[in-house]
Design a protein around this motif. Structure first.
Motif, PDB file in Angstrom:
ATOM      1  N   LYS A   1       0.800  -1.222   0.000  1.00  0.00           N
ATOM      2  CA  LYS A   1       0.000   0.000   0.000  1.00  0.00           C
ATOM      3  C   LYS A   1       0.840   1.282   0.000  1.00  0.00           C
ATOM      4  O   LYS A   1       0.704   2.137  -0.873  1.00  0.00           O
ATOM      5  N   SER A   2       1.734   1.407   0.963  1.00  0.00           N
ATOM      6  CA  SER A   2       2.541   2.617   1.088  1.00  0.00           C
ATOM      7  C   SER A   2       3.482   2.785  -0.105  1.00  0.00           C
ATOM      8  O   SER A   2       3.610   3.879  -0.672  1.00  0.00           O
ATOM      9  N   LYS A   3       4.117   1.700  -0.520  1.00  0.00           N
ATOM     10  CA  LYS A   3       5.068   1.729  -1.634  1.00  0.00           C
ATOM     11  C   LYS A   3       4.380   2.161  -2.939  1.00  0.00           C
ATOM     12  O   LYS A   3       4.906   2.972  -3.697  1.00  0.00           O
ATOM     13  N   LEU A   4       3.200   1.625  -3.187  1.00  0.00           N
ATOM     14  CA  LEU A   4       2.497   1.941  -4.431  1.00  0.00           C
ATOM     15  C   LEU A   4       1.981   3.370  -4.451  1.00  0.00           C
ATOM     16  O   LEU A   4       2.005   4.031  -5.495  1.00  0.00           O
ATOM     17  N   HIS A   5       1.547   3.873  -3.317  1.00  0.00           N
ATOM     18  CA  HIS A   5       1.096   5.260  -3.298  1.00  0.00           C
ATOM     19  C   HIS A   5       2.265   6.227  -3.468  1.00  0.00           C
ATOM     20  O   HIS A   5       2.113   7.306  -4.046  1.00  0.00           O
ATOM     21  N   LYS A   6       3.446   5.840  -2.991  1.00  0.00           N
ATOM     22  CA  LYS A   6       4.637   6.662  -3.239  1.00  0.00           C
ATOM     23  C   LYS A   6       4.962   6.666  -4.735  1.00  0.00           C
ATOM     24  O   LYS A   6       5.282   7.719  -5.311  1.00  0.00           O
ATOM     25  N   LYS A   7       4.855   5.501  -5.365  1.00  0.00           N
ATOM     26  CA  LYS A   7       5.118   5.405  -6.801  1.00  0.00           C
ATOM     27  C   LYS A   7       4.125   6.263  -7.579  1.00  0.00           C
ATOM     28  O   LYS A   7       4.495   6.970  -8.523  1.00  0.00           O
TER      29      LYS A   7
END
Length: 211
Positions: A121-127
């Motif tokens: 979740k966090s990684k994809l929203h950063k991307k």
């Protein structure tokens, strides 16, 4: 383990989108429809675009659309819907985590019921944040953590049953820190989208402009 989970999700969505009808309908999400009309059509990324009801609508307004989803059947349905509406878009099949996206390359991003696993979740929203241009817009609607109660009372309303895949306002603020918030709310709404989004639910809605 991660690849196995990805395959499970891919199989789930291919089975759902493999049905003859458009399982969430052909009409765009009402919140997305309301907000996308407010901005000048440029380029937009649509992660988890499924059968393409939102991406196709954006294309009808003149946006240059890139849709992403795990499902081959989702792509087939999207291209069918695009042809019906005499528009075109690019549709990439794959996991958002693995797809190469250039930094600051989109003018808008539509996140409509784009629910990711807790570990991504966090990684994809950063991307997602990284590939939006300064001044770009995010339009977001997804189920809130309160939605679990609604789902228990009415399974037809749909949505993840894992609370970690659901959203809070604080999460949105943490994912999109350097934004002008045009709207951020948690709201009870009555969904009527195809066969799988029907009934009262609790959602998080966010519209933000990247500074």
């Amino acid at each position: 383990m991660m690849n196995n989970r990805n395959n499970e999700y891919k199989d789930f969505w291919n089975e759902r989108y493999g049905k003859a009808d458009f399982v969430y309908g052909k009409e765009p999400n009402l919140f997305f429809k309301e907000w996308i009309q407010k901005f000048t059509p440029k380029s937009i990324l649509m992660p988890a675009d499924g059968e393409g009801r939102n991406g196709v609508y954006a294309a009808q307004l003149g946006w240059k659309v890139i849709s992403i989803d795990l499902s081959e059947d989702g792509k087939s349905k999207t291209l069918k819907l695009a042809k019906e509406n005499q528009v075109s878009l690019e549709y990439i099949i794959g996991d958002l985590e693995d797809i190469q996206l250039n930094k600051e390359s989109f003018d808008a991003i539509g996140l409509i019921y784009a629910h990711f696993t807790a570990e991504k979740k966090s990684k994809l929203h950063k991307k997602i944040n990284d590939c939006l241009k300064p001044g770009g817009i995010i339009i977001f609607e997804a189920f809130s953590k309160l939605h679990l109660c609604y789902n228990e009372h009415n399974p037809k309303v749909g949505g993840p049953k894992d609370i970690d895949m659901l959203f809070s306002k604080l999460e949105i603020i943490s994912y999109f820190q350097d934004y002008e918030i045009l709207l951020l709310e948690e709201k009870e709404i009555n969904l009527k989208e195809g066969n799988y989004h029907n009934g009262k639910s609790s959602v998080i809605r966010f519209v933000g402009r990247k500074k």
